[in-house]
Design a protein around this motif. Structure first.
Motif, PDB file in Angstrom:
ATOM      1  N   VAL A  57     -14.454  18.529   9.448  1.00  0.00           N
ATOM      2  CA  VAL A  57     -15.136  18.079  10.666  1.00  0.00           C
ATOM      3  C   VAL A  57     -15.044  19.147  11.752  1.00  0.00           C
ATOM      4  O   VAL A  57     -16.022  19.412  12.469  1.00  0.00           O
ATOM      5  CB  VAL A  57     -14.524  16.751  11.146  1.00  0.00           C
ATOM      6  CG1 VAL A  57     -15.027  16.398  12.539  1.00  0.00           C
ATOM      7  CG2 VAL A  57     -14.872  15.629  10.176  1.00  0.00           C
ATOM      8  N   SER A  58     -13.884  19.788  11.872  1.00  0.00           N
ATOM      9  CA  SER A  58     -13.727  20.853  12.872  1.00  0.00           C
ATOM     10  C   SER A  58     -14.671  22.015  12.588  1.00  0.00           C
ATOM     11  O   SER A  58     -15.268  22.586  13.507  1.00  0.00           O
ATOM     12  CB  SER A  58     -12.275  21.353  12.887  1.00  0.00           C
ATOM     13  OG  SER A  58     -11.388  20.303  13.207  1.00  0.00           O
ATOM     14  N   VAL A  59     -14.814  22.366  11.305  1.00  0.00           N
ATOM     15  CA  VAL A  59     -15.729  23.448  10.933  1.00  0.00           C
ATOM     16  C   VAL A  59     -17.164  23.077  11.304  1.00  0.00           C
ATOM     17  O   VAL A  59     -17.930  23.913  11.816  1.00  0.00           O
ATOM     18  CB  VAL A  59     -15.612  23.760   9.423  1.00  0.00           C
ATOM     19  CG1 VAL A  59     -16.746  24.661   8.968  1.00  0.00           C
ATOM     20  CG2 VAL A  59     -14.269  24.403   9.132  1.00  0.00           C
ATOM     21  N   LEU A  60     -17.558  21.819  11.064  1.00  0.00           N
ATOM     22  CA  LEU A  60     -18.904  21.380  11.426  1.00  0.00           C
ATOM     23  C   LEU A  60     -19.151  21.542  12.919  1.00  0.00           C
ATOM     24  O   LEU A  60     -20.183  22.087  13.338  1.00  0.00           O
ATOM     25  CB  LEU A  60     -19.109  19.918  11.022  1.00  0.00           C
ATOM     26  CG  LEU A  60     -19.413  19.606   9.562  1.00  0.00           C
ATOM     27  CD1 LEU A  60     -19.498  18.100   9.366  1.00  0.00           C
ATOM     28  CD2 LEU A  60     -20.710  20.260   9.130  1.00  0.00           C
ATOM     29  N   VAL A  61     -18.213  21.068  13.735  1.00  0.00           N
ATOM     30  CA  VAL A  61     -18.396  21.108  15.188  1.00  0.00           C
ATOM     31  C   VAL A  61     -18.413  22.543  15.697  1.00  0.00           C
ATOM     32  O   VAL A  61     -19.290  22.931  16.490  1.00  0.00           O
ATOM     33  CB  VAL A  61     -17.294  20.286  15.885  1.00  0.00           C
ATOM     34  CG1 VAL A  61     -17.394  20.441  17.401  1.00  0.00           C
ATOM     35  CG2 VAL A  61     -17.399  18.814  15.501  1.00  0.00           C
ATOM     36  N   VAL A  62     -17.450  23.355  15.245  1.00  0.00           N
ATOM     37  CA  VAL A  62     -17.373  24.744  15.715  1.00  0.00           C
ATOM     38  C   VAL A  62     -18.609  25.530  15.284  1.00  0.00           C
ATOM     39  O   VAL A  62     -19.198  26.281  16.074  1.00  0.00           O
ATOM     40  CB  VAL A  62     -16.083  25.412  15.193  1.00  0.00           C
ATOM     41  CG1 VAL A  62     -16.097  26.905  15.501  1.00  0.00           C
ATOM     42  CG2 VAL A  62     -14.864  24.760  15.818  1.00  0.00           C
TER      43      VAL A  62
ATOM     44  N   CYS B 231     -21.576  24.495  17.407  1.00  0.00           N
ATOM     45  CA  CYS B 231     -21.503  25.057  18.766  1.00  0.00           C
ATOM     46  C   CYS B 231     -21.872  26.541  18.773  1.00  0.00           C
ATOM     47  O   CYS B 231     -22.592  27.014  19.668  1.00  0.00           O
ATOM     48  CB  CYS B 231     -20.094  24.862  19.328  1.00  0.00           C
ATOM     49  SG  CYS B 231     -19.684  23.146  19.719  1.00  0.00           S
ATOM     50  N   LEU B 232     -21.383  27.298  17.778  1.00  0.00           N
ATOM     51  CA  LEU B 232     -21.713  28.722  17.694  1.00  0.00           C
ATOM     52  C   LEU B 232     -23.212  28.929  17.480  1.00  0.00           C
ATOM     53  O   LEU B 232     -23.817  29.830  18.073  1.00  0.00           O
ATOM     54  CB  LEU B 232     -20.925  29.372  16.559  1.00  0.00           C
ATOM     55  CG  LEU B 232     -19.422  29.547  16.792  1.00  0.00           C
ATOM     56  CD1 LEU B 232     -18.751  30.120  15.551  1.00  0.00           C
ATOM     57  CD2 LEU B 232     -19.156  30.442  17.998  1.00  0.00           C
ATOM     58  N   MET B 233     -23.811  28.070  16.641  1.00  0.00           N
ATOM     59  CA  MET B 233     -25.251  28.179  16.412  1.00  0.00           C
ATOM     60  C   MET B 233     -26.032  27.885  17.689  1.00  0.00           C
ATOM     61  O   MET B 233     -27.038  28.543  17.986  1.00  0.00           O
ATOM     62  CB  MET B 233     -25.665  27.233  15.285  1.00  0.00           C
ATOM     63  CG  MET B 233     -25.144  27.640  13.925  1.00  0.00           C
ATOM     64  SD  MET B 233     -25.510  26.436  12.631  1.00  0.00           S
ATOM     65  CE  MET B 233     -27.288  26.612  12.490  1.00  0.00           C
ATOM     66  N   LEU B 234     -25.578  26.887  18.448  1.00  0.00           N
ATOM     67  CA  LEU B 234     -26.251  26.569  19.711  1.00  0.00           C
ATOM     68  C   LEU B 234     -26.160  27.734  20.683  1.00  0.00           C
ATOM     69  O   LEU B 234     -27.159  28.112  21.319  1.00  0.00           O
ATOM     70  CB  LEU B 234     -25.622  25.312  20.323  1.00  0.00           C
ATOM     71  CG  LEU B 234     -26.065  23.970  19.749  1.00  0.00           C
ATOM     72  CD1 LEU B 234     -25.203  22.844  20.315  1.00  0.00           C
ATOM     73  CD2 LEU B 234     -27.534  23.708  20.065  1.00  0.00           C
TER      74      LEU B 234
ATOM     75  N   LEU C   8     -23.175  15.368  13.739  1.00  0.00           N
ATOM     76  CA  LEU C   8     -22.602  14.849  12.499  1.00  0.00           C
ATOM     77  C   LEU C   8     -21.086  14.917  12.532  1.00  0.00           C
ATOM     78  O   LEU C   8     -20.400  13.957  12.144  1.00  0.00           O
ATOM     79  CB  LEU C   8     -23.143  15.659  11.313  1.00  0.00           C
ATOM     80  CG  LEU C   8     -22.576  15.293   9.936  1.00  0.00           C
ATOM     81  CD1 LEU C   8     -22.892  13.855   9.581  1.00  0.00           C
ATOM     82  CD2 LEU C   8     -23.106  16.245   8.877  1.00  0.00           C
ATOM     83  N   GLY C   9     -20.554  16.047  13.004  1.00  0.00           N
ATOM     84  CA  GLY C   9     -19.101  16.173  13.084  1.00  0.00           C
ATOM     85  C   GLY C   9     -18.478  15.159  14.028  1.00  0.00           C
ATOM     86  O   GLY C   9     -17.455  14.540  13.708  1.00  0.00           O
TER      87      GLY C   9
END
Length: 228
Positions: free
Chosen positions: A56-61, A64-67, A29-30
């Protein structure tokens, strides 16, 4: 390993699989919001450009942390690794604290968030009247279909009506004003948002308990030299 530990192991594997899917969805989504052809125009708007980039940066980061956390958790559960389970439990504890804090902040700042969203919509609407940009039309359609509203009150220009929700002729004459609808939605749903954050934190707390139980049931492995 007893039956309780086996159930915890299965729960952790399922939890981390779903967690990884959510993380991947946030990253996708990000990236779509930032680089999608239909959404590039969002970042050309003068108001709130910085807020969108930060969001958008918060979504991506976060994705990634969740992954990463899901991969570590699955490795610990599948391979019976105490080190991986320990790292997973530590990261999950931090995430639970962040989740609870985010829910409380979202509940307390719901008025501020709705005000920013109303200002953003009003700016998009005013700019679209002059530019008729396709990207801004996509933004208006997203707002109108999400909140089932159209316009800022008063008469609505004909080319703006193309972005309004599909309705009968009489319903089109009585569209609700989007600024007032946005305020009402945030006021009514703020407790539900808090409940969603706390519910998610509760599920993660169950995963943390399972991780600790599985960690405690794993016996330390000792290296024994070969017998000659």
């Amino acid at each position: 390993m007893d039956g309780c530990a086996q159930m915890c192991k299965c729960f952790l594997i399922l939890f981390n699989f779903l967690f990884a899917l959510v993380g991947f969805g946030l990253v996708a989504l990000g990236m779509w919001l930032r680089f999608g052809a239909e959404t590039r125009g969002f970042f050309d708007i003068d108001l709130n450009t910085a807020q969108f980039n930060i969001g958008v940066s918060v979504l991506v980061v976060t994705g990634c942390l969740m992954l990463v956390m899901a991969i570590i958790g699955d490795c610990g559960a599948c391979n019976n690794s105490k080190a991986a389970l320990g790292v997973f439990s530590g990261l999950l504890t931090v995430l639970i604290i962040i989740e609870i804090a985010a829910g409380v902040m979202a509940f307390m700042w719901s008025d501020r968030v709705s005000g920013e969203l109303v200002n953003f919509y009003a700016t998009i609407y005013a700019q679209y009247l002059n530019t008729r940009s396709p990207a801004q039309a996509v933004t208006l359609k997203l707002f109108h279909n999400t909140f089932d509203c159209c316009g800022v009150g008063g008469s609505i220009e004909m080319f703006v009506r193309d972005t309004c929700p599909k309705a009968s002729f009489l319903e089109k004459l009585m569209y609700s004003s989007c600024p007032s609808v946005i305020d009402e939605v945030f006021d009514a749903n703020a407790p539900l948002v808090l409940g969603g954050f706390l519910g998610t934190a509760g599920i993660m707390l169950v995963a943390l308990v399972c991780s600790c139980l599985l960690y405690g049931n794993l016996k330390p492995s000792y290296y024994s030299p070969p017998i000659y």
